[in-house]
Design a protein around this motif. Structure first.
Motif, PDB file in Angstrom:
ATOM      1  N   GLY A   1       0.793  -1.231   0.000  1.00 12.04           N
ATOM      2  CA  GLY A   1       0.000   0.000   0.000  1.00 12.04           C
ATOM      3  C   GLY A   1       0.815   1.265   0.000  1.00 12.04           C
TER       4      GLY A   1
ATOM      5  N   SER B   1      -2.977  -6.843  -6.661  1.00 15.14           N
ATOM      6  CA  SER B   1      -2.986  -6.191  -5.337  1.00 15.14           C
ATOM      7  C   SER B   1      -3.083  -7.172  -4.180  1.00 15.14           C
TER       8      SER B   1
ATOM      9  N   ARG C   1      -0.543  -7.813  -2.327  1.00 14.83           N
ATOM     10  CA  ARG C   1       0.070  -6.836  -1.418  1.00 14.83           C
ATOM     11  C   ARG C   1       0.497  -5.643  -2.262  1.00 14.83           C
TER      12      ARG C   1
ATOM     13  N   GLY D   1      -5.345  -0.470  -3.912  1.00 12.14           N
ATOM     14  CA  GLY D   1      -6.547  -1.235  -3.599  1.00 12.14           C
ATOM     15  C   GLY D   1      -6.262  -2.552  -2.899  1.00 12.14           C
ATOM     16  N   GLU D   2      -7.338  -3.300  -2.687  1.00 12.61           N
ATOM     17  CA  GLU D   2      -7.265  -4.563  -1.961  1.00 12.61           C
ATOM     18  C   GLU D   2      -7.049  -5.734  -2.915  1.00 12.61           C
ATOM     19  N   ASP D   3      -6.680  -6.860  -2.329  1.00 12.83           N
ATOM     20  CA  ASP D   3      -6.529  -8.117  -3.061  1.00 12.83           C
ATOM     21  C   ASP D   3      -7.817  -8.393  -3.846  1.00 12.83           C
ATOM     22  N   ARG D   4      -7.692  -8.608  -5.161  1.00 16.27           N
ATOM     23  CA  ARG D   4      -8.888  -8.746  -5.997  1.00 16.27           C
ATOM     24  C   ARG D   4      -8.530  -9.362  -7.338  1.00 16.27           C
TER      25      ARG D   4
END
Length: 456
Positions: free
Chosen positions: A91, A306, A308, A312-315
């Motif tokens: 991030g 993502s 890590r 944004g988030e893991d997707r």
């Protein structure tokens, strides 16, 4: 020693740099263009792991590429940014208390807690050997310039008679978003030697590809020339990618005589806006697509990203299937390098199908004379030709937000004066014979990619 808590010194360094008495033969001027005669294709760790990727993750992606993608031309495995920091974070970047790993000559080394095979001063040598053993090629990312900690500690520059890092730097034009390094003053004694020292070390590790960041905006012509000289004299063909965009179009002649690929834009993520912006930016670069030197659309933000990452988030990618086809169609007909950003072992069947379409990859590899034939607020058409087969390729895009549209061309725009057979390349579907014109009804954000055969 100043900033001792921020720096881990490795006293053992690459055998290539210090034990050989014979200098490598320099490559001829411009020979680097032969190292990427078709656009490079591979995987880069940035979109899924940001600055935190670890050795086991690189190996997993290399294994997947070797098993599923190598036969289709995919070959580079690239470790992206900050592999030399022990305690980086997802991030963003740890710029508060980073623990750098660096040798006595001011050259970053892989963090052993993340890359165990780098222990005992081996650098990336063993990881590169693993990748090479799979029949693939190994790459890394670096920032331009010289490490701040090397300057602060006045570390000597290998290959000089007593010149130290604090004698070749300036704080001017320091990267604004990652402050690990200072700018190198290109005409200072020791500047060329510093870049020589790191490129010789990378060659000793077995590096085949290097992505160098913060070079293009503003355009650092002096450092780019130092880098070109260093690669040409390191004894190993290392493909050079400059990053990020936007590379100024005014530098087109210079960059294509110094780099194999260069970014046209900042990072491309999994939103439709990034795609439509890329369509616009590409317009000025069509005349500069040439073997060995490729305008670069950035990494491919498809599959699982993502984990890590920075954004944004893991997707799984937020792009719809239609939007994914559009993105891959643009990248391939434009002949951009293809650097997949998702975690390869997480691919689903659809994502894999986007990377293994033989007709599309043949177009990407063999086509010439790429040009945009129209672009308005809602429609785009791009074409190219295959000089080996006589086939013509046509990409049609509906970039509108809401309307189904007929998107097409008069065949005379493609120099076709008789009837022709047209095939949908993504669907592997023969569409029939056409004369005078060709159009298809396309959904918003969708595209079609076609192969046209016929007399002209």
């Amino acid at each position: 020693m100043k900033n001792l808590k921020l720096i881990t010194f490795i006293l053992l360094y690459s055998a290539f740099s210090c034990t050989t008495n014979q200098l490598p033969e320099p490559f001829a001027k411009g020979e680097f263009k032969n190292w990427a005669e078709t656009p490079p294709m591979g995987w880069n760790s940035w979109d899924c792991y940001g600055p935190t990727v670890e050795e086991h993750e690189v190996i997993a992606n290399a294994d997947y590429m070797a098993e599923n993608l190598k036969d289709y031309g995919w070959e580079y495995v690239v470790v992206d940014i900050r592999w030399f920091v022990e305690n980086d974070k997802a991030g963003g970047y740890n710029q508060t208390d980073p623990i750098y790993v660096i040798d006595e000559y001011g050259r970053y080394q892989p963090a052993v807690n993340r890359f165990p095979s780098a222990a005992d001063g081996k650098g990336f040598k063993e990881l590169a050997e693993y990748v090479h053993g799979k029949g693939l090629k190994f790459g890394i990312h670096i920032m331009r310039g010289i490490p701040k900690v090397a300057v602060e500690n006045k570390l000597p520059i290998l290959g000089t008679d007593g010149i130290t890092a604090d004698q070749i730097y300036t704080t001017e034009l320091q990267c604004t978003w990652l402050r690990d390094n200072y700018t190198i003053v290109a005409d200072k004694p020791g500047a060329q030697e510093y870049y020589n020292s790191i490129m010789n070390m990378y060659a000793g590790w077995g590096v085949d590809f290097i992505k160098i960041d913060d070079l293009s905006r503003p355009y650092h012509q002096g450092e780019i020339e130092l880098i070109r000289n260093a690669i040409d004299n390191c004894g190993r063909p290392i493909v050079l990618s400059t990053s990020p965009g936007a590379t100024p179009i005014t530098a087109a002649d210079h960059v294509k005589n110094h780099a194999n690929m260069w970014r046209m834009v900042d990072d491309v993520w999994d939103t439709w806006h990034h795609f439509t912006n890329l369509i616009k930016v590409c317009e000025q670069w069509y005349p500069h697509i040439a073997p060995g030197t490729w305008p670069d659309c950035d990494m491919i933000p498809l599959g699982r990203i993502s984990i890590r990452g920075e954004r944004g988030e893991d997707r799984m990618t937020r792009l719809t299937p239609d939007e994914q086809y559009s993105l891959m169609t643009l990248f391939t007909i434009f002949k951009s390098p293809l650097m997949f950003g998702g975690d390869l072992p997480s691919n689903d069947d659809f994502t894999l199908s986007l990377l293994t379409n033989e007709d599309v990859l043949k177009m990407h590899r063999e086509s010439t004379d790429v040009k945009q034939i129209f672009h308005d607020e809602s429609k785009v058409g791009i074409t190219s030709k295959n000089p080996n087969t006589g086939e013509i390729y046509l990409a049609l895009f509906n970039i509108s937000e809401e309307e189904y549209q007929n998107v097409g061309v008069d065949l005379i725009q493609l120099d076709i004066t008789t009837s022709c057979a047209i095939k949908d390349m993504w669907l592997n579907l023969e569409l029939g014979e056409f004369s005078e014109s060709f159009s298809q009804k396309l959904k918003p954000h969708s595209c079609g990619l076609y192969c046209i055969k016929g007399n002209r």
